[in-house]
Design an enzyme around this catalytic site. Structure first.
Site, short mmCIF file in Angstrom:
data_model
loop_
_atom_site.label_atom_id
_atom_site.label_comp_id
_atom_site.label_asym_id
_atom_site.label_seq_id
_atom_site.Cartn_x
_atom_site.Cartn_y
_atom_site.Cartn_z
N LYS A 85 0.80 -1.22 0.00
CA LYS A 85 0.00 0.00 0.00
C LYS A 85 0.83 1.27 0.00
CE LYS A 85 -4.42 -1.59 1.62
NZ LYS A 85 -4.19 -2.98 2.07
N GLU A 107 -9.59 6.74 3.95
CA GLU A 107 -10.49 5.83 4.66
C GLU A 107 -9.67 4.59 4.97
OE1 GLU A 107 -10.21 5.82 1.39
OE2 GLU A 107 -9.79 3.68 1.16
N SER A 372 1.68 -9.87 -0.78
CA SER A 372 1.35 -8.44 -0.70
C SER A 372 1.74 -7.79 0.63
CB SER A 372 -0.14 -8.23 -0.94
OG SER A 372 -0.92 -9.07 -0.10
#
Ligand SMILES: *Cc1c(COP(=O)(O)O)cnc(C)c1O
Length: 392
Positions: A85, A107, A372
């Site tokens: 991310k 968010e 990930s």
């Protein structure tokens, strides 16, 4: 060619009129930076020196031996903050700075995107506000503490089910009211145009690196790529550079307690087309069009929507979408720990679990899995399964 901002019939910009100017401004900035060598260089230095890229492509030898296929892991877990991310959060923070905006909003569900956004905001000296459902705040204490430590304000959201969908609604509402000085960092390849394309382009560094690394290691492209799909950003990031190559691509959704129980997050395999958070895509919804609350043990995968480009790839058949239950994911989590000494995120464990199916069907002999993120954050979720304690 389909319309700008669309992938076939999916995507678009289903937002209040008041957001249009901001999306237009963002779109112009995004188009400009794509061709801007200085921007790309600045981002590259940041990714390399700050986040630790390029991340390793690791031949998981003992896992490969146990499966009978050769498996490489793309180690996004080695990034700063522990997941892919950060690639997107840093890119968007740089864009925000270009636009002269010094406030970030975001968010978050599990808190991973909130932490990545708070990290990027701290790095650039920007103010950061993160919207998070009250239920998620209670479940994810540690990430809430991390965000606050990084200087972000965490705003509890008490509407609806008090989870990610509601936090996203609140972030959009806040953005409408503060659009002049505020940039909204969306955490996956979802939302109105240009977000799905822009986030994809910030995440494609994963696939671009894999291509170079696998050629160097093996002298050929892999037979298949496997990645988990929540909103779809880590999957799109590794898939996209291979779209025109003869490489199978498999996206793995979370089947939770099993599709037949209704407690799952299999948006692409089990949803219907609708509009959520500004774009048209597959969606978990009732016959009346009410969004169904998704479920997965893995907090990063329980989102009721999915990126519009994935919906397009599903319809065209370019990507195959499958699903894996909580139990299968937890088993894969434990297996990677004991065979390779790597604790994977529960999200990534869904991709790892699908390797068992691939090993049985025997179609592919060289496979790259996108790992990930790292899984220390998931200790509380897996403890009742793997360490023999009571469920609490
Ligand atoms: C958030 C998250 C995901 C799911 O998001 P995508 O946009 O589908 O990639 C997957 N893995 C990890 C480690 C995450 O933190």
């Amino acid at each position: 060619m389909t319309k700008k901002g669309y992938f076939g019939p999916y995507g678009g910009r289903y937002v209040p009129e008041t957001l249009f100017p901001a999306l237009e401004e963002l779109d112009r900035a995004y188009e400009a930076i794509r061709a801007d060598g200085d921007f790309q260089e600045e981002l590259k230095v940041l990714l390399n020196k700050y986040s630790g890229r390029p991340t390793a492509l690791y031949h998981a030898e003992r896992l490969s031996d146990s499966l009978g296929i050769k498996v490489y892991l793309k180690r996004e877990d080695l990034n700063h903050t522990g997941a892919h991310k950060i690639n997107n959060a840093l890119g968007q923070a740089l864009i925000a700075r270009r636009l002269g905006k010094n406030r970030i909003i975001a968010e978050t569900g599990a808190g991973q995107h909130g932490v990545a956004s708070a990290t990027a905001a701290a790095r650039f000296g920007m103010e950061c506000t993160v919207f998070m459902g009250e239920v998620d705040i209670a479940r994810q204490r540690m990430n809430v503490d991390r965000m606050r430590l990084l200087g972000a304000q965490v705003v509890p959201v008490s509407s609806g089910n008090k989870t990610l969908k509601d936090a996203t609604n609140e972030a959009i509402r806040h953005w409408v009211a503060h659009v002049e000085d505020c940039h909204y960092i969306i955490g996956s390849v979802v939302g109105p145009h240009p977000y799905p394309s822009m986030v994809r382009d910030f995440q494609r560094v994963i696939g671009d690196e894999v291509k170079e690394q696998i050629m160097a290691e093996e002298g050929r492209l892999p037979d298949a790529l496997v990645a988990c799909v929540g909103g779809g950003s880590n999957a799109m990031g590794i898939f996209y550079p291979f779209v025109d190559d003869a490489v199978r691509m498999i996206g793995v959704e979370a089947a939770g307690h099993g599709i037949e129980t209704g407690e799952h997050a299999v948006t692409l395999s089990g949803g219907r087309v609708g509009v959520l958070h500004g774009s048209r895509s597959y969606l978990l919804q009732t016959d009346d069009g009410q969004v169904i609350e998704p479920y997965s043990l893995s907090a990063g995968l329980d989102y009721p929507g999915v990126g519009p480009q994935h919906s397009f790839f599903k319809d065209t058949g370019r990507v195959e979408y499958v699903s894996v239950t909580d139990d299968q994911a937890v088993a894969a989590y434990g297996k990677l720990c004991s065979l390779e000494g790597i604790i994977p995120a529960l999200e990534s464990s869904h991709a790892l679990a699908h390797l068992e199916v691939m090993a049985r069907d025997g179609r592919d002999s060289l496979v790259v899995v996108n790992l990930s993120g790292r899984g220390d954050k998931d200790m509380d979720s897996v403890r009742p399964f793997l360490l023999g304690e009571d469920k609490r």
